[in-house]
Design a protein around this motif. Sequence first.
Motif, PDB file in Angstrom:
ATOM      1  N   PHE A   1       0.803  -1.215   0.000  1.00 24.47           N
ATOM      2  CA  PHE A   1       0.000   0.000   0.000  1.00 24.47           C
ATOM      3  C   PHE A   1       0.844   1.276   0.000  1.00 24.47           C
ATOM      4  N   LEU A   2       2.115   1.161   0.381  1.00 22.39           N
ATOM      5  CA  LEU A   2       2.939   2.358   0.566  1.00 22.39           C
ATOM      6  C   LEU A   2       3.113   3.155  -0.719  1.00 22.39           C
ATOM      7  N   VAL A   3       3.573   2.503  -1.779  1.00 20.01           N
ATOM      8  CA  VAL A   3       3.862   3.211  -3.017  1.00 20.01           C
ATOM      9  C   VAL A   3       2.592   3.830  -3.586  1.00 20.01           C
ATOM     10  N   LEU A   4       1.507   3.049  -3.582  1.00 16.35           N
ATOM     11  CA  LEU A   4       0.245   3.577  -4.097  1.00 16.35           C
ATOM     12  C   LEU A   4      -0.216   4.781  -3.293  1.00 16.35           C
ATOM     13  N   SER A   5      -0.027   4.731  -1.988  1.00 17.81           N
ATOM     14  CA  SER A   5      -0.453   5.834  -1.142  1.00 17.81           C
ATOM     15  C   SER A   5       0.374   7.086  -1.388  1.00 17.81           C
ATOM     16  N   PHE A   6       1.670   6.917  -1.658  1.00 14.42           N
ATOM     17  CA  PHE A   6       2.487   8.081  -1.989  1.00 14.42           C
ATOM     18  C   PHE A   6       2.073   8.685  -3.319  1.00 14.42           C
ATOM     19  N   VAL A   7       1.692   7.851  -4.268  1.00 14.73           N
ATOM     20  CA  VAL A   7       1.183   8.368  -5.535  1.00 14.73           C
ATOM     21  C   VAL A   7      -0.093   9.162  -5.284  1.00 14.73           C
ATOM     22  N   VAL A   8      -0.944   8.640  -4.402  1.00 19.37           N
ATOM     23  CA  VAL A   8      -2.170   9.341  -4.044  1.00 19.37           C
ATOM     24  C   VAL A   8      -1.856  10.720  -3.468  1.00 19.37           C
ATOM     25  N   VAL A   9      -0.868  10.781  -2.571  1.00 19.63           N
ATOM     26  CA  VAL A   9      -0.486  12.046  -1.954  1.00 19.63           C
ATOM     27  C   VAL A   9       0.025  13.030  -2.999  1.00 19.63           C
TER      28      VAL A   9
ATOM     29  N   SER B   1      -1.591  18.819   1.135  1.00 18.76           N
ATOM     30  CA  SER B   1      -3.031  19.099   1.088  1.00 18.76           C
ATOM     31  C   SER B   1      -3.813  17.909   1.640  1.00 18.76           C
ATOM     32  N   LEU B   2      -4.451  18.108   2.799  1.00 19.98           N
ATOM     33  CA  LEU B   2      -5.242  17.032   3.401  1.00 19.98           C
ATOM     34  C   LEU B   2      -6.460  16.709   2.538  1.00 19.98           C
ATOM     35  N   ALA B   3      -7.152  17.743   2.068  1.00 23.20           N
ATOM     36  CA  ALA B   3      -8.318  17.515   1.219  1.00 23.20           C
ATOM     37  C   ALA B   3      -7.914  16.825  -0.079  1.00 23.20           C
ATOM     38  N   GLY B   4      -6.767  17.217  -0.633  1.00 29.57           N
ATOM     39  CA  GLY B   4      -6.296  16.591  -1.862  1.00 29.57           C
ATOM     40  C   GLY B   4      -5.998  15.120  -1.671  1.00 29.57           C
ATOM     41  N   ALA B   5      -5.448  14.754  -0.516  1.00 32.99           N
ATOM     42  CA  ALA B   5      -5.148  13.348  -0.232  1.00 32.99           C
ATOM     43  C   ALA B   5      -6.423  12.517  -0.207  1.00 32.99           C
ATOM     44  N   VAL B   6      -7.464  13.048   0.405  1.00 34.78           N
ATOM     45  CA  VAL B   6      -8.733  12.315   0.509  1.00 34.78           C
ATOM     46  C   VAL B   6      -9.399  12.190  -0.865  1.00 34.78           C
ATOM     47  N   VAL B   7      -9.489  13.301  -1.580  1.00 34.62           N
ATOM     48  CA  VAL B   7     -10.140  13.293  -2.893  1.00 34.62           C
ATOM     49  C   VAL B   7      -9.417  12.369  -3.857  1.00 34.62           C
ATOM     50  N   SER B   8      -8.095  12.482  -3.925  1.00 36.54           N
ATOM     51  CA  SER B   8      -7.348  11.645  -4.864  1.00 36.54           C
ATOM     52  C   SER B   8      -7.382  10.177  -4.447  1.00 36.54           C
ATOM     53  N   GLY B   9      -7.462   9.901  -3.141  1.00 38.43           N
ATOM     54  CA  GLY B   9      -7.557   8.524  -2.684  1.00 38.43           C
ATOM     55  C   GLY B   9      -8.791   7.826  -3.222  1.00 38.43           C
ATOM     56  N   PHE B  10      -9.929   8.464  -3.070  1.00 42.04           N
ATOM     57  CA  PHE B  10     -11.172   7.870  -3.583  1.00 42.04           C
ATOM     58  C   PHE B  10     -11.199   7.872  -5.107  1.00 42.04           C
ATOM     59  N   LEU B  11     -10.702   8.938  -5.720  1.00 42.51           N
ATOM     60  CA  LEU B  11     -10.696   9.020  -7.182  1.00 42.51           C
ATOM     61  C   LEU B  11      -9.850   7.916  -7.797  1.00 42.51           C
ATOM     62  N   LEU B  12      -8.643   7.729  -7.295  1.00 44.81           N
ATOM     63  CA  LEU B  12      -7.753   6.711  -7.853  1.00 44.81           C
ATOM     64  C   LEU B  12      -8.249   5.301  -7.532  1.00 44.81           C
ATOM     65  N   GLY B  13      -8.888   5.145  -6.372  1.00 48.29           N
ATOM     66  CA  GLY B  13      -9.482   3.845  -6.057  1.00 48.29           C
ATOM     67  C   GLY B  13     -10.550   3.460  -7.054  1.00 48.29           C
ATOM     68  N   ILE B  14     -11.391   4.421  -7.429  1.00 52.68           N
ATOM     69  CA  ILE B  14     -12.453   4.155  -8.404  1.00 52.68           C
ATOM     70  C   ILE B  14     -11.866   3.883  -9.786  1.00 52.68           C
ATOM     71  N   LEU B  15     -10.883   4.673 -10.197  1.00 57.11           N
ATOM     72  CA  LEU B  15     -10.251   4.459 -11.505  1.00 57.11           C
ATOM     73  C   LEU B  15      -9.584   3.088 -11.571  1.00 57.11           C
ATOM     74  N   GLN B  16      -8.907   2.686 -10.503  1.00 56.06           N
ATOM     75  CA  GLN B  16      -8.268   1.370 -10.480  1.00 56.06           C
ATOM     76  C   GLN B  16      -9.306   0.257 -10.546  1.00 56.06           C
ATOM     77  N   SER B  17     -10.448   0.474  -9.906  1.00 57.64           N
ATOM     78  CA  SER B  17     -11.510  -0.529  -9.942  1.00 57.64           C
ATOM     79  C   SER B  17     -12.056  -0.714 -11.352  1.00 57.64           C
ATOM     80  N   PHE B  18     -12.297   0.382 -12.050  1.00 58.94           N
ATOM     81  CA  PHE B  18     -12.797   0.278 -13.421  1.00 58.94           C
ATOM     82  C   PHE B  18     -11.742  -0.333 -14.342  1.00 58.94           C
ATOM     83  N   ALA B  19     -10.466  -0.025 -14.087  1.00 56.64           N
ATOM     84  CA  ALA B  19      -9.407  -0.573 -14.922  1.00 56.64           C
ATOM     85  C   ALA B  19      -9.253  -2.072 -14.743  1.00 56.64           C
ATOM     86  N   SER B  20      -9.744  -2.608 -13.625  1.00 55.80           N
ATOM     87  CA  SER B  20      -9.625  -4.046 -13.365  1.00 55.80           C
ATOM     88  C   SER B  20     -10.756  -4.855 -14.001  1.00 55.80           C
TER      89      SER B  20
END
Length: 337
Positions: free
Chosen positions: A263-271, A278-297
Amino acid sequence: MDAIILQILNGLDKGGAYALIALGLTLIFGTLGVVNFAHGALFMLGAFCAVTFERLLTLSERVRDESVTFFEAYKEVPYLTIWYGDAGQTIVDWAVPLSILLAVPVMLLIGFAMERGLIRFFYKRSHAEQILVTFGLAIVLQEIVKYFFGANPIPLTAPPALAGSADIGQWFGVANISYPMWRIVYFLFSLAVIAAVFGFLQLTTFGMVVRAGMADRETVGLLGINIGRKFTIVFAIAAMVAGLAGVMYTPVLAPNYHLGMDFLVLSFVVVVVGGMGSLAGAVVSGFLLGILQSFASMTEVKAILPGIDQIIIYLVAVVVLLVRPRGLMGRRGVMEA
């Protein structure tokens, strides 16, 4: 329509884990200016807090199995069940969420010890040195866990009441859509923790001082406030957030010693995508990238672009950083020469 809803839900619960880890990473970087590559190990330690707590609750005694009448048979029965009957068994069944009671003090203590014992000596060092020392610490923690718990994954189960699937089709007006109940619980849990962290920073005097210190540490120090002590507490809180994320994720993914590195590398990419600091940016990008990864799978997507699910997050990071070098919500001057 049903496939889209399922992939969004998959992305939200995975994004919840990304967001919680990235939130802690950003909190540490924003307050202390430290790039903490050991933060994934804190997620892993939280997961093994759940493993430890579950093993404590299931300490058992070998008793005769009365249901077998043809010969003498024995079974292991937890002491809690022997002492308290159905109430004891209920406690055993709810071991994962109850392990939060162990994880909170343990992760706070680990965070405090990590900051006081090591991190504080690298505040004024370069980011490269911070990365090296925290990455080394992560490897040490990983090997310690491997020594005590072994190399194989240790499966944990959700409480029976939350182990099944929920009929979410009726929520969206679509028939025959079910989704694992625990994943929904994890998503709601991640939202609650995120809200608690933001509420703590925005609505309390302590949080106000911390936010002021993030903006201008020297000025806050000149006011007679021991901002260093408060930042130590913030580091401990960030460690606790990562640990809680790990605790509740155990029924989704069986804990193993390299869970933190996964999870470390992915989380740094999220940051980085959200914007360093940016705390808000970390949260928004976390959910955004999670959804994109889900669709890509999705099978249909991988049939067109094989392996896209493994690189989609990095592709998005490249595109975002080309368009917005500071990330989606990054602040001017952060990580800039």
